[in-house]
Design a protein around this motif. Structure first.
Motif, PDB file in Angstrom:
ATOM      1  N   LEU A  72     -13.853   0.708 -15.259  1.00  0.00           N
ATOM      2  CA  LEU A  72     -12.626  -0.072 -15.376  1.00  0.00           C
ATOM      3  C   LEU A  72     -11.408   0.821 -15.207  1.00  0.00           C
ATOM      4  O   LEU A  72     -10.425   0.432 -14.571  1.00  0.00           O
ATOM      5  CB  LEU A  72     -12.577  -0.777 -16.726  1.00  0.00           C
ATOM      6  N   GLN A  73     -11.484   2.030 -15.766  1.00  0.00           N
ATOM      7  CA  GLN A  73     -10.363   2.963 -15.623  1.00  0.00           C
ATOM      8  C   GLN A  73     -10.148   3.331 -14.161  1.00  0.00           C
ATOM      9  O   GLN A  73      -9.007   3.442 -13.697  1.00  0.00           O
ATOM     10  CB  GLN A  73     -10.626   4.223 -16.458  1.00  0.00           C
ATOM     11  N   ALA A  74     -11.246   3.528 -13.431  1.00  0.00           N
ATOM     12  CA  ALA A  74     -11.132   3.877 -12.013  1.00  0.00           C
ATOM     13  C   ALA A  74     -10.487   2.744 -11.227  1.00  0.00           C
ATOM     14  O   ALA A  74      -9.617   2.977 -10.375  1.00  0.00           O
ATOM     15  CB  ALA A  74     -12.513   4.211 -11.447  1.00  0.00           C
ATOM     16  N   LEU A  75     -10.904   1.495 -11.506  1.00  0.00           N
ATOM     17  CA  LEU A  75     -10.304   0.353 -10.824  1.00  0.00           C
ATOM     18  C   LEU A  75      -8.840   0.197 -11.222  1.00  0.00           C
ATOM     19  O   LEU A  75      -7.992  -0.138 -10.389  1.00  0.00           O
ATOM     20  CB  LEU A  75     -11.087  -0.917 -11.160  1.00  0.00           C
ATOM     21  N   ARG A  76      -8.540   0.434 -12.490  1.00  0.00           N
ATOM     22  CA  ARG A  76      -7.154   0.321 -12.944  1.00  0.00           C
ATOM     23  C   ARG A  76      -6.270   1.349 -12.244  1.00  0.00           C
ATOM     24  O   ARG A  76      -5.173   1.027 -11.782  1.00  0.00           O
ATOM     25  CB  ARG A  76      -7.094   0.527 -14.467  1.00  0.00           C
ATOM     26  N   ILE A  77      -6.740   2.591 -12.155  1.00  0.00           N
ATOM     27  CA  ILE A  77      -5.956   3.637 -11.505  1.00  0.00           C
ATOM     28  C   ILE A  77      -5.801   3.348 -10.015  1.00  0.00           C
ATOM     29  O   ILE A  77      -4.719   3.520  -9.436  1.00  0.00           O
ATOM     30  CB  ILE A  77      -6.628   5.011 -11.729  1.00  0.00           C
ATOM     31  N   GLY A  78      -6.885   2.873  -9.386  1.00  0.00           N
ATOM     32  CA  GLY A  78      -6.798   2.527  -7.969  1.00  0.00           C
ATOM     33  C   GLY A  78      -5.793   1.412  -7.722  1.00  0.00           C
ATOM     34  O   GLY A  78      -5.007   1.470  -6.771  1.00  0.00           O
ATOM     35  N   GLY A  79      -5.823   0.390  -8.563  1.00  0.00           N
ATOM     36  CA  GLY A  79      -4.860  -0.699  -8.427  1.00  0.00           C
ATOM     37  C   GLY A  79      -3.436  -0.242  -8.665  1.00  0.00           C
ATOM     38  O   GLY A  79      -2.508  -0.669  -7.971  1.00  0.00           O
ATOM     39  N   ALA A  80      -3.242   0.636  -9.646  1.00  0.00           N
ATOM     40  CA  ALA A  80      -1.905   1.149  -9.940  1.00  0.00           C
ATOM     41  C   ALA A  80      -1.361   1.964  -8.767  1.00  0.00           C
ATOM     42  O   ALA A  80      -0.197   1.819  -8.385  1.00  0.00           O
ATOM     43  CB  ALA A  80      -1.943   2.004 -11.206  1.00  0.00           C
ATOM     44  N   LEU A  81      -2.202   2.802  -8.184  1.00  0.00           N
ATOM     45  CA  LEU A  81      -1.761   3.608  -7.040  1.00  0.00           C
ATOM     46  C   LEU A  81      -1.436   2.724  -5.839  1.00  0.00           C
ATOM     47  O   LEU A  81      -0.499   3.015  -5.077  1.00  0.00           O
ATOM     48  CB  LEU A  81      -2.843   4.622  -6.670  1.00  0.00           C
ATOM     49  N   TYR A  82      -2.195   1.644  -5.661  1.00  0.00           N
ATOM     50  CA  TYR A  82      -1.914   0.723  -4.552  1.00  0.00           C
ATOM     51  C   TYR A  82      -0.580   0.012  -4.766  1.00  0.00           C
ATOM     52  O   TYR A  82       0.194  -0.179  -3.825  1.00  0.00           O
ATOM     53  CB  TYR A  82      -3.041  -0.295  -4.408  1.00  0.00           C
ATOM     54  N   LEU A  83      -0.288  -0.370  -6.007  1.00  0.00           N
ATOM     55  CA  LEU A  83       1.002  -0.999  -6.304  1.00  0.00           C
ATOM     56  C   LEU A  83       2.153  -0.024  -6.032  1.00  0.00           C
ATOM     57  O   LEU A  83       3.196  -0.413  -5.487  1.00  0.00           O
ATOM     58  CB  LEU A  83       1.043  -1.457  -7.761  1.00  0.00           C
ATOM     59  N   ILE A  84       1.973   1.227  -6.423  1.00  0.00           N
ATOM     60  CA  ILE A  84       3.015   2.232  -6.167  1.00  0.00           C
ATOM     61  C   ILE A  84       3.209   2.415  -4.667  1.00  0.00           C
ATOM     62  O   ILE A  84       4.343   2.533  -4.181  1.00  0.00           O
ATOM     63  CB  ILE A  84       2.638   3.558  -6.849  1.00  0.00           C
ATOM     64  N   TYR A  85       2.110   2.409  -3.916  1.00  0.00           N
ATOM     65  CA  TYR A  85       2.191   2.519  -2.453  1.00  0.00           C
ATOM     66  C   TYR A  85       3.000   1.356  -1.862  1.00  0.00           C
ATOM     67  O   TYR A  85       3.875   1.550  -1.009  1.00  0.00           O
ATOM     68  CB  TYR A  85       0.787   2.560  -1.866  1.00  0.00           C
ATOM     69  N   LEU A  86       2.702   0.130  -2.328  1.00  0.00           N
ATOM     70  CA  LEU A  86       3.454  -1.028  -1.845  1.00  0.00           C
ATOM     71  C   LEU A  86       4.933  -0.919  -2.224  1.00  0.00           C
ATOM     72  O   LEU A  86       5.822  -1.268  -1.445  1.00  0.00           O
ATOM     73  CB  LEU A  86       2.871  -2.324  -2.423  1.00  0.00           C
ATOM     74  N   GLY A  87       5.200  -0.441  -3.441  1.00  0.00           N
ATOM     75  CA  GLY A  87       6.573  -0.349  -3.914  1.00  0.00           C
ATOM     76  C   GLY A  87       7.395   0.701  -3.199  1.00  0.00           C
ATOM     77  O   GLY A  87       8.625   0.568  -3.090  1.00  0.00           O
ATOM     78  N   LEU A  88       6.751   1.738  -2.702  1.00  0.00           N
ATOM     79  CA  LEU A  88       7.481   2.812  -2.022  1.00  0.00           C
ATOM     80  C   LEU A  88       7.798   2.470  -0.568  1.00  0.00           C
ATOM     81  O   LEU A  88       8.675   3.102   0.031  1.00  0.00           O
ATOM     82  CB  LEU A  88       6.673   4.108  -2.075  1.00  0.00           C
ATOM     83  N   GLN A  89       7.119   1.489  -0.001  1.00  0.00           N
ATOM     84  CA  GLN A  89       7.331   1.161   1.407  1.00  0.00           C
ATOM     85  C   GLN A  89       8.779   0.815   1.751  1.00  0.00           C
ATOM     86  O   GLN A  89       9.302   1.279   2.763  1.00  0.00           O
ATOM     87  CB  GLN A  89       6.391   0.031   1.831  1.00  0.00           C
ATOM     88  N   PRO A  90       9.490  -0.008   0.942  1.00  0.00           N
ATOM     89  CA  PRO A  90      10.891  -0.299   1.291  1.00  0.00           C
ATOM     90  C   PRO A  90      11.801   0.919   1.240  1.00  0.00           C
ATOM     91  O   PRO A  90      12.905   0.887   1.800  1.00  0.00           O
ATOM     92  CB  PRO A  90      11.309  -1.335   0.228  1.00  0.00           C
ATOM     93  N   TRP A  91      11.373   1.981   0.585  1.00  0.00           N
ATOM     94  CA  TRP A  91      12.200   3.180   0.454  1.00  0.00           C
ATOM     95  C   TRP A  91      11.943   4.189   1.564  1.00  0.00           C
ATOM     96  O   TRP A  91      12.702   5.148   1.718  1.00  0.00           O
ATOM     97  CB  TRP A  91      11.938   3.851  -0.902  1.00  0.00           C
ATOM     98  N   TRP A  92      10.868   3.989   2.315  1.00  0.00           N
ATOM     99  CA  TRP A  92      10.558   4.924   3.392  1.00  0.00           C
ATOM    100  C   TRP A  92      11.515   4.736   4.556  1.00  0.00           C
ATOM    101  O   TRP A  92      11.963   3.607   4.835  1.00  0.00           O
ATOM    102  CB  TRP A  92       9.127   4.724   3.883  1.00  0.00           C
ATOM    103  N   PRO A  93      11.859   5.820   5.282  1.00  0.00           N
ATOM    104  CA  PRO A  93      12.736   5.688   6.461  1.00  0.00           C
ATOM    105  C   PRO A  93      12.108   4.773   7.490  1.00  0.00           C
ATOM    106  O   PRO A  93      10.902   4.830   7.745  1.00  0.00           O
ATOM    107  CB  PRO A  93      12.856   7.125   6.994  1.00  0.00           C
ATOM    108  N   ALA A  94      12.908   3.890   8.056  1.00  0.00           N
ATOM    109  CA  ALA A  94      12.411   2.958   9.067  1.00  0.00           C
ATOM    110  C   ALA A  94      12.125   3.697  10.371  1.00  0.00           C
ATOM    111  O   ALA A  94      12.790   4.664  10.716  1.00  0.00           O
ATOM    112  CB  ALA A  94      13.442   1.849   9.316  1.00  0.00           C
TER     113      ALA A  94
END
Length: 205
Positions: A72-94
């Motif tokens: 469960l911890q592994a899935l939780r960490i994987g999901g958290a990292l995926y959310l951070i990845y999605l959240g950083l996309q608008p901040w990346w240079p176009a």
């Protein structure tokens, strides 16, 4: 399954589905940025992901999480990292396009949106705990297991669909009142920041 048991499960499903989380945030974000039809695609992926999680629960995910809590911890960490990845996309240079000198970020395809919703559902600790801990208590064992599993999974999926529809319908109304105060680019970055915060919260939980 008697009506009292099904009603209790339905109530638990509605509370879980309407509680804001990463799936709701993804639906609202896609609604404001790309429109309701695109948000429904990501929500469809989320529904598909729920069936995967329910199937995993039926196959013994709940017992596995009890015996090996690190799964469960592994899935939780994987999901958290995926959310951070999605959240950083608008901040990346176009990325600049070849046709015009104006920077433009490639829009995600419907397949990308569907996979976003599916991935969020498959790594969502809220859904994993619901199907791993609570779901087996309602499904039970014995004759009619397949029918009960299908009925309960469809009930939860329907509650999730209703919750997403409510948020998707309400998101443009709320967004219109913020449009004069927040630019589209700032709005995307704000939504991205919420994804990052939610991901960090899962990592620290």
């Amino acid at each position: 399954m008697d009506s009292e048991c099904w009603s209790a499960f339905l109530l638990a499903s509605l509370v879980t589905a309407f509680t804001p989380g990463q799936a709701i945030l993804l639906a609202v974000s896609n609604t404001l940025e790309r429109g309701r039809s695109h948000a429904l695609v990501s929500s469809s992926g989320n529904i598909a992901g729920l069936f995967i999680v329910a199937g995993a629960a039926a196959a013994g995910l709940g017992l596995l999480m009890q015996e090996l809590p690190w799964t469960l911890q592994a899935l939780r960490i994987g999901g958290a990292l995926y959310l951070i990845y999605l959240g950083l996309q608008p901040w990346w240079p176009a990325r600049p396009t070849r046709i015009a000198s104006v920077p433009r970020t490639p829009a995600p395809t419907r397949r990308d949106l569907f996979m976003q919703g599916l991935t969020v559902a498959a790594t969502n600790p809220k859904g994993l705990l619901f199907f791993g801990a609570l779901f087996p208590q309602f499904v039970g064992t014995g004759p009619g297991l397949a029918a009960r599993f299908l009925a309960l999974t469809l009930s939860f999926a329907a509650c999730t669909l209703v919750a997403h529809a409510v948020y998707i319908l309400a998101a443009p109304w709320a967004g219109a009142r913020l449009r004069d105060r927040v630019s589209p680019a700032s709005g995307r970055k704000l939504a991205g920041s919420l994804f990052v915060l939610l991901g960090l919260g899962l990592l620290l939980a």
